[in-house]
Design a protein around this motif. Sequence first.
Motif, mmCIF file in Angstrom:
data_model
loop_
_atom_site.group_PDB
_atom_site.id
_atom_site.type_symbol
_atom_site.label_atom_id
_atom_site.label_comp_id
_atom_site.label_asym_id
_atom_site.label_seq_id
_atom_site.Cartn_x
_atom_site.Cartn_y
_atom_site.Cartn_z
ATOM 1 N N ARG A 1 0.861 -1.180 0.000
ATOM 2 C CA ARG A 1 0.000 0.000 0.000
ATOM 3 C C ARG A 1 0.900 1.233 0.000
ATOM 4 N N VAL B 1 1.771 4.871 1.095
ATOM 5 C CA VAL B 1 1.407 5.824 2.146
ATOM 6 C C VAL B 1 2.177 7.126 1.923
ATOM 7 N N ARG C 1 8.332 13.951 3.605
ATOM 8 C CA ARG C 1 9.351 14.397 4.570
ATOM 9 C C ARG C 1 10.567 14.948 3.849
ATOM 10 N N ALA D 1 14.601 8.622 7.629
ATOM 11 C CA ALA D 1 13.239 9.151 7.547
ATOM 12 C C ALA D 1 12.238 8.020 7.322
ATOM 13 N N GLU E 1 9.233 6.559 9.873
ATOM 14 C CA GLU E 1 7.832 6.422 9.465
ATOM 15 C C GLU E 1 7.338 4.981 9.664
ATOM 16 N N HIS F 1 9.557 6.207 -2.109
ATOM 17 C CA HIS F 1 9.416 7.105 -3.254
ATOM 18 C C HIS F 1 10.011 8.472 -2.899
ATOM 19 N N LEU F 2 10.965 8.893 -3.721
ATOM 20 C CA LEU F 2 11.652 10.154 -3.449
ATOM 21 C C LEU F 2 11.379 11.148 -4.570
ATOM 22 N N GLU G 1 12.747 15.095 -1.135
ATOM 23 C CA GLU G 1 11.645 14.782 -0.239
ATOM 24 C C GLU G 1 11.226 13.317 -0.345
ATOM 25 N N VAL G 2 11.140 12.678 0.828
ATOM 26 C CA VAL G 2 10.550 11.347 0.858
ATOM 27 C C VAL G 2 9.051 11.565 0.716
ATOM 28 N N PHE G 3 8.557 11.248 -0.467
ATOM 29 C CA PHE G 3 7.165 11.572 -0.772
ATOM 30 C C PHE G 3 6.211 10.511 -0.221
ATOM 31 N N ALA G 4 6.596 9.249 -0.391
ATOM 32 C CA ALA G 4 5.709 8.168 0.065
ATOM 33 C C ALA G 4 6.522 6.909 0.345
ATOM 34 N N ILE G 5 5.906 6.025 1.117
ATOM 35 C CA ILE G 5 6.518 4.711 1.327
ATOM 36 C C ILE G 5 5.508 3.637 0.918
ATOM 37 N N GLU G 6 6.028 2.559 0.380
ATOM 38 C CA GLU G 6 5.162 1.409 0.084
ATOM 39 C C GLU G 6 5.268 0.477 1.263
ATOM 40 N N VAL G 7 4.142 0.173 1.859
ATOM 41 C CA VAL G 7 4.190 -0.644 3.072
ATOM 42 C C VAL G 7 3.496 -1.984 2.875
#
Lengths: 226, 119
Positions: free
Chosen positions: A5, A7, A11, B13, B17, B29-30, B106-112
Amino acid sequence: MSEPRLVEVRRNVLKQNDVIAHALRSQFRAAGVFVVSLVSSPGSGKTTFLEKTLTQLQPRYRVAALVGDLATENDAVRLARSKAPVKQITTGTLCHLEAAMVQNALQDWNLHDLDFLFIENVGNLVCPSSYDLGENLRLVLMSVTEGEDKPLKYPTIFNSADVAVVTKNELADAVEFDWNAARNSIQSVRPGMQIFRLSAKTGEGMEEYLKFLGQRLAEQTAVAQI
Amino acid sequence: MHELSIAMGIVDAALDESQRRGVQVSAVHLRLGALSGVVKDALMFSWEVACQDTQLQGSQLIVDEVPVIVFCTQCHAERELPSVQSFACPVCGAATMDIRQGKELEVFAIEVQEEEVQG
């Protein structure tokens, strides 16, 4: 396991540096010290230029310098000849200064005793561009021996700078330096940037540049008193 | 070359998170601006090393390159610069330093990856 997913986190990677730089800038303003950082490639004459700057400002102003270097303390030794307080920041393998290093180095200095603080970055035209040090003015230095297209090769650092100094002008004829080409390169990557052409060695052009620094300090003082 | 320390900053970072949310990160995602002073290839090269022995080991770094956008006061419009070697409007040629985008790091998003609820 479920499907991954996405998110959103948003940052800023350099936030920690930016927070410290912001705190430094406030501290500098409160102390009434004007802070100039110097960036250039290795061998452009940054230390000679800074030594002359410190020496010539000293009769009128209280000046000091922080000098970043990878391993040696040679630069600090050379700058100490100006009799101004000088502190070396040895970065080890790090190719640039970060705001936290500046903060640490300034811990035992009373900024209220200073009019000008110079921060000489590590000789490098790439890495220092990403790091705000809290300076009031970022000065990029290039020498006539480096070629007129230096700004086009390192656009990011030139773009991030506030003023450009072209030095070693005493060698300009010998290397057939094309002043118009250099000016066009600088203006292309950083439109409107003020440029000083000088020779730290002979002193030619130094007066105009030192006058400019004096004006910038006076402007900051005037703003602070409003 | 400061990309390794930048990569470590990205790892920090993303780890922060992931711990806060109690999730496992499989990709980061950067957003990387053309004026960030960071080179994409060097960053990608540093990623594996930066992730070593952390919970991000084996994760992917996905870089979204962000071009420079300036505001042209002649055209009264935002314009994308084709090159960072020329800060001039690509349409009318007017010089501009009104930078609206391009400095992002910027760390825009992470895939979790979330564990499915048992039961």
